[in-house]
Enzyme design. Structure first.
Site, PDB file in Angstrom:
ATOM      1  CG  ASP A  22      -1.838   1.106   1.275  1.00  0.00           C
ATOM      2  OD1 ASP A  22      -2.750   1.221   0.478  1.00  0.00           O
ATOM      3  OD2 ASP A  22      -1.763   1.969   2.076  1.00  0.00           O
ATOM      4  CE  LYS A 146       4.160   6.545  10.781  1.00  0.00           C
ATOM      5  NZ  LYS A 146       2.865   6.005  11.391  1.00  0.00           N
ATOM      6  CG  HIS A 176       4.390  11.143   5.886  1.00  0.00           C
ATOM      7  ND1 HIS A 176       3.937  10.115   6.919  1.00  0.00           N
ATOM      8  CD2 HIS A 176       3.161  11.859   5.901  1.00  0.00           C
ATOM      9  CE1 HIS A 176       2.524  10.354   7.223  1.00  0.00           C
ATOM     10  NE2 HIS A 176       2.160  11.315   7.038  1.00  0.00           N
ATOM     11  CE  LYS A 180       1.530  15.597   6.381  1.00  0.00           C
ATOM     12  NZ  LYS A 180       0.907  15.429   5.069  1.00  0.00           N
ATOM     13  CD  GLU A 214      -5.047   9.497  10.826  1.00  0.00           C
ATOM     14  OE1 GLU A 214      -4.784   9.109   9.664  1.00  0.00           O
ATOM     15  OE2 GLU A 214      -4.657   8.969  11.975  1.00  0.00           O
ATOM     16  CG  ASP A 233      -0.076   4.516  13.366  1.00  0.00           C
ATOM     17  OD1 ASP A 233       0.857   4.140  12.509  1.00  0.00           O
ATOM     18  OD2 ASP A 233      -1.170   5.089  13.051  1.00  0.00           O
ATOM     19  CG  HIS A 238       3.450  11.599  12.470  1.00  0.00           C
ATOM     20  ND1 HIS A 238       4.322  11.332  11.733  1.00  0.00           N
ATOM     21  CD2 HIS A 238       2.262  10.928  11.793  1.00  0.00           C
ATOM     22  CE1 HIS A 238       4.088  10.297  10.891  1.00  0.00           C
ATOM     23  NE2 HIS A 238       2.836  10.086  10.951  1.00  0.00           N
ATOM     24  CE  LYS A 334      -5.361   5.042  12.450  1.00  0.00           C
ATOM     25  NZ  LYS A 334      -5.152   6.036  11.241  1.00  0.00           N
TER      26      LYS A 334
END
Length: 488
Positions: A22, A146, A176, A180, A214, A233, A238, A334
């Site tokens: 993915d 990660k 990531h 940004k 999210e 996660d 992050h 989430k």
């Protein structure tokens, strides 16, 4: 920040483990395609994908075509893709990776290569051993995704394994978020503006809130998410990276090591987190954006009595001279009401004696918001007088929008990060001591996980998170654009 976007990297091959997964389909292949369109891939560079699927070069190129058509930033261009596809090759490997190194040694042509490990953490050490055994460690740099381990002990062990194969200066731990545009601009905004840097400390700031929200659930990642959860996660990487960039002192230069030195100082200054200052949540069935979402425990691969958190909120203290006494409130989750990542600084109250007798009983404190996604920009809310004969205060907002100001679409994070790694630029990557310091700060929580509380999908998270704040409330995610929204 290094102006690497104007440079063409030196000749090297790019090897992607997990090339049919993915991550590769959604992010890596579209990003490499965009770099190819811009002429920013090495002039000599084959992209060798490897996975367990039985594919040849043509089959891999077709998968790449579908990925570009669906996920590329600028859209599919027939001629541009044809040039890109000439670089694509494929090698089938076994699940246990035995013999992979020898096959790769025969397939790779250039003495320099970048190896991307887009694989589960359990496969990393085996792949590293294969590379070393086949003599591919020399000339190789490694990108690893990660989470970097699942706690401090495993992170240290992973770093030891990495260093047995390649030295630290050829390891790229990728987050990531650091690619940004708005995250990078946080440093320019802070250190490039005298007015901002003067107020960016405990003298003016009352509290800081960092949010990664999210509106999607775990989708098809249930089995993997059961092994991680929101703390591992999102929070450990992050959110703590955003915290480090928010709190760091000015580096001596934008040299990669000078920048990362300052981030490490912040992470090491985080007071070990008290588990009583942590709220863990898990979403249940609810409505998100008008559609019903099943609860986390209803997901494929999820235990029916799972205690894995999909939401976490913490109160942190950063024991540095600039930030002593300022509470930091961090949350991620989430299946929330909206998708949003932002850093928000709340200034201290002003004294009200000047307005005695005017009927003003409360003034909304100034609030500075850095929007990371989706509406990238920066806003400042402040008080103004409404037109009229009497003094009536009204909060208003000054706003800077990337899209409106620069009239361009920023590059995707993976475009910038892959290009930097091909150049060997570590500025936006995480160093060994950074990830270990982040795990160390969270160790007390991982050893004594608070119990799970539940929240319906489409909400702002568990009610218990409100108890963490000394004053005010969490910023209301549904009132982002309104400066009169409830403080917090």
């Amino acid at each position: 920040m290094a102006q690497s976007h104007l440079r063409v990297p030196p000749a090297q091959d790019l090897l992607i483990f997990g090339a049919t997964g993915d991550l590769a389909q959604r992010k890596l292949i579209p990003a490499l395609y965009e770099l190819s369109l811009q002429g920013l891939l090495p002039r000599k560079c084959e992209i060798l994908g490897t996975a367990t699927k039985e594919l040849g070069d043509h089959g891999f190129q077709e998968i790449a075509r579908e990925a570009v058509q669906q996920f590329s930033r600028t859209g599919f261009q027939r001629d541009g893709f044809a040039e890109f596809a000439k670089r694509l090759r494929y090698l089938t490997t076994t699940h246990d990776q035995v013999g992979t190194g020898d096959k790769l040694a025969k397939a790779l042509k250039l003495p320099r290569r970048l190896v991307y490990l887009a694989v589960p953490p359990s496969a990393v050490v085996t792949i590293l051993d294969e590379l070393k055994g086949a003599g591919l460690a020399r000339g190789s740099s490694v990108i690893i995704e990660k989470p970097f381990g699942h706690d401090l002990q495993s992170a240290v062990a992973l770093n030891v394994a990495l260093h047995k194969t390649v030295p630290e200066d050829r390891i790229f731990r990728i987050d990531h978020y650091l690619g940004k545009e708005t995250v990078q601009n946080l440093l320019v905004f802070r250190f490039g503006n005298t007015l901002v840097e003067r107020i960016w400390n405990r003298d003016v700031v009352d509290q800081v809130q960092l949010t990664v929200a999210e509106d999607i659930g775990i989708e098809s990642r249930g089995h993997l998410y059961e092994e991680t959860g929101a703390i591992r996660d999102i929070f450990q990487n992050h959110l703590l990276q955003l915290l480090a960039l928010t709190c760091m002192s000015p580096p001596s230069s934008f040299d990669p090591e000078a920048l990362r030195d300052e981030k490490v100082k912040v992470l090491k200054s985080i007071r070990p987190v008290d588990p009583s200052e942590v709220v863990r949540g898990q979403y249940t069935r609810g409505s998100v954006n008008g559609a019903m979402m099943p609860g986390y425990r209803e997901g494929e691969g999820v235990s029916p009595d799972s205690t894995t958190e999909t939401y976490v909120a913490m109160r942190l203290a950063v024991d540095t001279w600039e930030w002593a006494g300022v509470p930091f409130y961090l949350r991620c989750g989430k299946a929330l009401s909206t998708r949003r990542t932002e850093v928000m600084l709340f200034c201290r109250d002003v004294p009200l004696h000047l307005f005695a007798g005017t009927g003003i009983e409360h003034l909304t404190p100034n609030r500075l918001t850095i929007r990371i996604q989706p509406e990238e920009g920066i806003s400042l809310s402040f008080m103004a007088k409404q037109p009229g004969a009497t003094v009536v205060e009204q909060p208003v907002r000054m706003d800077f929008s990337y899209g409106q100001s620069f009239k361009t679409q920023p590059a995707e994070a993976y475009e910038r990060l892959l290009h930097d790694a091909l150049l060997g630029d570590h500025t936006l990557f995480i160093r060994q001591d950074e990830t270990e310091a982040a795990w160390a700060a969270l160790e007390p929580v991982l050893e004594q996980m608070p119990r799970i509380t539940f929240y319906p999908a489409g909400s702002e998270g568990p009610e218990a998170a409100n108890s963490l704040l000394f004053s005010g409330a969490w910023h209301d995610l549904s009132h982002h654009a309104d400066p009169r929204a409830t403080r917090g």
